[in-house]
Write a protein that holds these residues in place. Structure first.
Motif, short mmCIF file in Angstrom:
data_model
loop_
_atom_site.label_atom_id
_atom_site.label_comp_id
_atom_site.label_asym_id
_atom_site.label_seq_id
_atom_site.Cartn_x
_atom_site.Cartn_y
_atom_site.Cartn_z
N ILE A 801 0.85 -1.19 0.00
CA ILE A 801 0.00 0.00 0.00
C ILE A 801 0.88 1.24 0.00
N PRO A 802 0.61 2.21 -0.88
CA PRO A 802 1.40 3.45 -0.86
C PRO A 802 1.32 4.14 0.51
N VAL A 803 2.38 4.82 0.87
CA VAL A 803 2.43 5.44 2.20
C VAL A 803 1.51 6.64 2.31
N ASP A 804 1.01 7.17 1.20
CA ASP A 804 0.15 8.34 1.29
C ASP A 804 -1.32 7.99 1.48
N VAL A 805 -1.63 6.69 1.64
CA VAL A 805 -3.00 6.29 1.90
C VAL A 805 -3.38 6.67 3.32
N THR A 806 -4.54 7.28 3.49
CA THR A 806 -5.02 7.69 4.81
C THR A 806 -5.25 6.48 5.70
N ASP A 807 -4.89 6.60 6.99
CA ASP A 807 -5.06 5.49 7.91
C ASP A 807 -6.54 5.15 8.06
N GLY A 808 -6.82 3.88 8.35
CA GLY A 808 -8.18 3.40 8.51
C GLY A 808 -8.24 1.91 8.33
N THR A 809 -9.43 1.33 8.52
CA THR A 809 -9.66 -0.09 8.31
C THR A 809 -10.37 -0.25 6.97
N TYR A 810 -9.70 -0.87 6.01
CA TYR A 810 -10.17 -0.94 4.64
C TYR A 810 -10.66 -2.34 4.30
N ARG A 811 -11.69 -2.38 3.48
CA ARG A 811 -12.21 -3.66 2.99
C ARG A 811 -12.37 -3.60 1.47
N ALA A 812 -12.25 -4.76 0.87
CA ALA A 812 -12.50 -4.89 -0.57
C ALA A 812 -13.23 -6.20 -0.81
N THR A 813 -13.78 -6.36 -1.99
CA THR A 813 -14.52 -7.58 -2.34
C THR A 813 -13.81 -8.30 -3.48
N LEU A 814 -13.55 -9.59 -3.27
CA LEU A 814 -12.95 -10.44 -4.29
C LEU A 814 -14.07 -11.23 -4.95
N THR A 815 -14.31 -11.01 -6.25
CA THR A 815 -15.38 -11.67 -6.97
C THR A 815 -14.82 -12.85 -7.75
N LEU A 816 -15.39 -14.04 -7.52
CA LEU A 816 -14.95 -15.28 -8.15
C LEU A 816 -15.92 -15.65 -9.25
N THR A 817 -15.41 -16.03 -10.41
CA THR A 817 -16.25 -16.38 -11.55
C THR A 817 -15.75 -17.67 -12.17
N ALA A 818 -16.68 -18.64 -12.35
CA ALA A 818 -16.34 -19.90 -13.01
C ALA A 818 -16.89 -19.88 -14.42
#
Length: 820
Positions: A801-818
């Motif tokens: 993660i770049p150092v200029d990202v604001t502090d916090g608790t981050y979430r993302a979604t991983l989408t799986l496709t078959a």
């Protein structure tokens, strides 16, 4: 009786699946990072000039504020004395005179309006019109910085909006404009469209003044018995002067059926009234979105839409059979012609024609009615999933045919946007039917470009869409009737003339309309349905109609063969699989909901006309297979009811067979489907959240790592067709902060081998400029001809993660496709 329950063990003609799993919860600790706030511009424009704290004066006492004044708009201007009016903040609303009106979770009421002229009367009469006023300040500098103000208003049933005495918007207000000026301030208006609807309007800068500006709204009930009224002006947002000339934005593109199989109709919306075209070329000649110099451009027609945008229609003709085409719509560059000219284009879409004669399939869908449940995203998810399931099972289907009621509220562009959001409607021609929830506005006519439209048959009105239309496709004559209109003489003229002129071209004749006359739901006993049931069947029998497709009752039903409004053959058994109609015998089919937005109970289950019916409160679609000597109608679950009734299991099926020459015999045999095996995958473990912990400082970045929950893939299908399982991650977000998913990389591996499975390649984090997992990457795959079996896949995650990202608790979604 209940429908026969035919259940194939697997999808009929294909398979596809996608799912979502959460990944993230990474804490970025970046102490000491600060950012300076920036001004909105030299004039310091606010985000909005009005909002939920704005104080309004309002009148809800059934009086005309301009009474005695020759100027009916005196109350919309500065200087009007509203000191005797009430004062409050919005949203405003009323429902059945309740002190705590409930219009639904999405429509809160802060200020309750008086609902009735006399709340003590035995027959209560709704107040026709409410009048509201407020002001806002605008400096000369601010006025110089903007081109307009954009308003967002939610209302029920109709509104007119004025700024400084000038009308800037009117929604569903045709009835207001139709009465004399002396009545416009106190009249009923609207279309009884159900829930409140959202609209946007624009206040041009030349209407505004430096200093105090007056905004006034007339809010209308649609009738004396109206059950509710609502108004929320959520915002009035400044639109700044653009640095460059704005370009046209194209939305709501839909591919429609043409007059025959060699034509396709298009309809779309744009935000500007510019000359536009539809451009087409063979798909193989369109490379990287660049059209060849000899691409064909067709000029579009159209005009202002009901929502304040602009609609466009165009038709592609002279198409070749068995050909893939790419197309786009929009504005050509100023140079005008060639494919290289710059313009404002839509995304490129593709469709393919098939053989222009012989057998073909099409898919029939009951009332999607997005918004009917009160939850448009959920209804949309069901609608799109049904299309996904149906087109995967029938990949060669040549039409997507609707029973009507595309949306809940005829004037809701938000619901139309949701309905048209799927690319299936840009790839397979759509056949629109006008339902009772579509008719209350011209938007249906503007969104759907129907062929051979006769607007004098089943006509609409000045404020509603109407008309019957027809087309011929692969030797089938289709007649689509606007059953909202009971102008039976015009319908009969249309049907008789069309059959007389084109019936000899067709081996089959199919009629479609919205209001089912032989259903199992509660509408079967409605007076208007009984009226149609007493009128149309004799006409259809006389003219040799073979099949009638219907909706409206949100439940599945098929009739016995009906001749002249009666059971054609008293000996016909319920639920028969094969029917051979005699002269005048017509089959009527009613589709269940394709989106799951609404279901009706089987209230009319004892009706004499029912050969089969079903209501399981799960989504359905109907596959219609047309051959020279038979039409098969198979209704299928697009949503599983239970383990014994899975997705793509059959609710009911019937075949209409042409009568056989008495001097010949035909042989028929049903070949059962062999056990096809299955292809399934699942995520091991109950916790769908992958916690990467707290990122640690690592020089010029923060670093975190972890592993996905293992994923098991099992393939037992015959022949071992190839498959792949891939994934893609969205942005990591924390409140209004975010950083790109490209900073996540992974290393897949096979934890347990089997079925010829191999792991995908390592994808490095994009910290050094690559895409990371922001682009789809393969987790595992197996080639064609692989052995049957099961494999377990895992992947180590690497996040930088770049150092200029604001502090916090981050979430993302991983989408799986078959894919297989």
């Amino acid at each position: 009786m209940q429908a026969n329950d035919h259940r194939p063990a697997a999808p009929l003609r294909g398979w596809g699946r996608s799912a979502v799993a959460a990944v993230g919860l990474v804490s970025v600790v970046a102490g000491g990072l600060t950012y300076a706030a920036t001004s909105a511009g030299a004039a310091d424009l606010p985000e909005t000039f009005l909002g939920d704290t704005t104080t309004w004066t309002y009148s809800d006492d059934n009086t005309d504020p301009a009474a005695g004044n020759a100027d009916r708009l005196v109350w919309t201007r500065a200087g009007f004395d509203d000191s005797g009016w009430k004062r409050a903040t919005g949203p405003f609303g009323a429902k059945n005179g309740s002190p705590t009106p409930d219009l639904g979770s999405g429509f809160p009421v802060t200020t309750v309006l008086d609902h009735y002229v006399d709340p003590t009367a035995s027959t209560k009469v709704a107040i026709p019109t409410y009048h509201l006023r407020t002001t806002f300040d605008l400096t000369a500098d601010q006025l110089a910085e903007i081109t307009s103000l954009r308003g967002d208003v939610t209302f029920d049933d109709a509104v007119q909006v004025f700024v400084n005495g000038t009308k800037v918007a009117g929604f569903v207000d045709e009835r207001v404009e139709a009465v004399p000026d002396a009545q416009k301030n106190l009249t009923y208006a609207g279309a009884s469209a159900g829930n409140p609807v959202d609209q946007q309007f624009s206040v041009p800068a030349d209407v505004l003044e430096p200093g105090v500006n007056t905004l006034a709204i007339g809010l209308y009930n649609d009738r004396a018995s109206s059950s509710d009224v609502y108004l929320d002006l959520a915002s009035l947002v400044p639109v700044e002067v653009p640095e460059e000339e704005p370009t046209t934005t194209v939305t709501d593109l839909v591919l429609g059926i043409g007059a025959n199989q060699a034509e396709r109709n298009l309809a779309w919306y744009s935000d500007q009234d510019t000359e536009q075209v539809a451009q087409i070329a063979p798909a193989g000649e369109v490379v990287g979105g660049v059209f060849p110099d000899d691409a064909v451009s067709v000029a579009a027609t159209g005009g202002p839409s009901s929502s304040g945008e602009f609609y466009r229609h165009a038709t592609f003709t002279g198409l070749e059979e068995n050909t893939a085409y790419s197309y786009r719509v929009g504005t050509e560059g100023r140079a005008g012609g060639g494919a290289g000219a710059e313009g404002a284009w839509s995304a490129v879409s593709t469709f393919r024609t098939q053989a222009f004669d012989g057998d073909f399939d099409f898919l029939f869908f009951g009332d999607p009615q997005l918004g009917s449940s009160g939850n448009v995203p959920r209804d949309t998810e069901g609608w799109v999933d049904t299309l996904d399931v149906a087109t995967a099972a029938y990949p060669d289907a040549e039409m997507l045919f609707s029973a009507g009621d595309q949306i809940e509220s005829a004037s809701s562009e938000a619901q139309y946007e949701a309905f048209l959001s799927t690319d299936h409607l840009r790839q397979i021609p759509f056949v629109a039917t006008n339902g009772n929830h579509d008719v209350g506005n011209k938007a249906y006519r503007q969104h759907f470009n129907t062929p051979n439209l006769d607007e004098t048959a089943g006509p609409g009105s000045g404020t509603s869409s109407g008309g019957d239309y027809w087309f011929v496709y692969n030797d089938v004559l289709f007649l689509n009737l606007n059953s909202n209109s009971r102008d039976y003489a015009s319908h009969e003229r249309f049907v008789r003339e069309t059959v007389a002129e084109h019936g000899d071209e067709a081996k089959w004749k199919v009629v479609s309309f919205h209001h089912s006359i032989y259903s199992v739901g509660p509408h079967a006993t409605d007076s208007d349905v009984i009226d149609r049931r007493n009128t149309w069947p004799t006409l259809f029998s006389e003219l040799g109609i073979d099949l009638v497709l219907q909706g409206h009752d949100h439940s599945y039903a098929r009739s016995y063969l009906i001749r002249n409004g009666e059971k054609a053959d008293p000996a016909e058994e319920a639920g028969a699989d094969i029917l051979t109609p005699g002269p005048g015998g017509v089959l009527y089919v009613t589709a269940n909901s394709a989106s799951g937005s609404k279901y009706y109970s089987a209230n009319a289950a004892g009706s004499w006309w029912l050969s089969a019916f079903n209501q399981e409160n799960v989504r359905n679609y109907t596959a219609v297979e047309v051959a020279d000597d038979a039409i098969s109608v198979r209704t299928i679950r697009s949503e599983a009811k239970d383990a014994d009734r899975p997705v793509n299991s059959v609710v009911d099926q019937v075949t209409i067979a042409k009568p056989v020459d008495p001097n010949t015999q035909k042989l028929q045999v049903v070949v059962p489907q062999g056990a096809p095996g299955e292809f399934v995958w699942s995520i091991d473990g109950a916790n769908t959240l992958v916690d990467l912990g707290t990122a640690e400082a690592a020089g010029d970045h923060y670093a975190a790592d972890g592993s996905i929950n293992p994923i098991r893939v099992t393939d037992t299908r015959r022949g071992g067709p190839q498959w792949s399982l891939s994934a893609q991650v969205g942005d990591f977000t924390s409140g209004d902060q975010s950083f790109s998913g490209k900073y996540l990389g992974w290393t897949p591996d096979v934890i347990e081998a089997g079925g010829g499975s191999v792991a995908g390649a390592k994808i490095a984090t994009g910290f050094d400029g690559g895409p990371g997992l922001s682009q789809s990457a393969t987790l595992g795959r197996a080639g064609a001809g692989h052995t049957t079996g099961s494999a377990l896949f895992g992947a180590d995650l690497d996040l930088k993660i770049p150092v200029d990202v604001t502090d916090g608790t981050y979430r993302a979604t991983l989408t799986l496709t078959a894919l297989s």
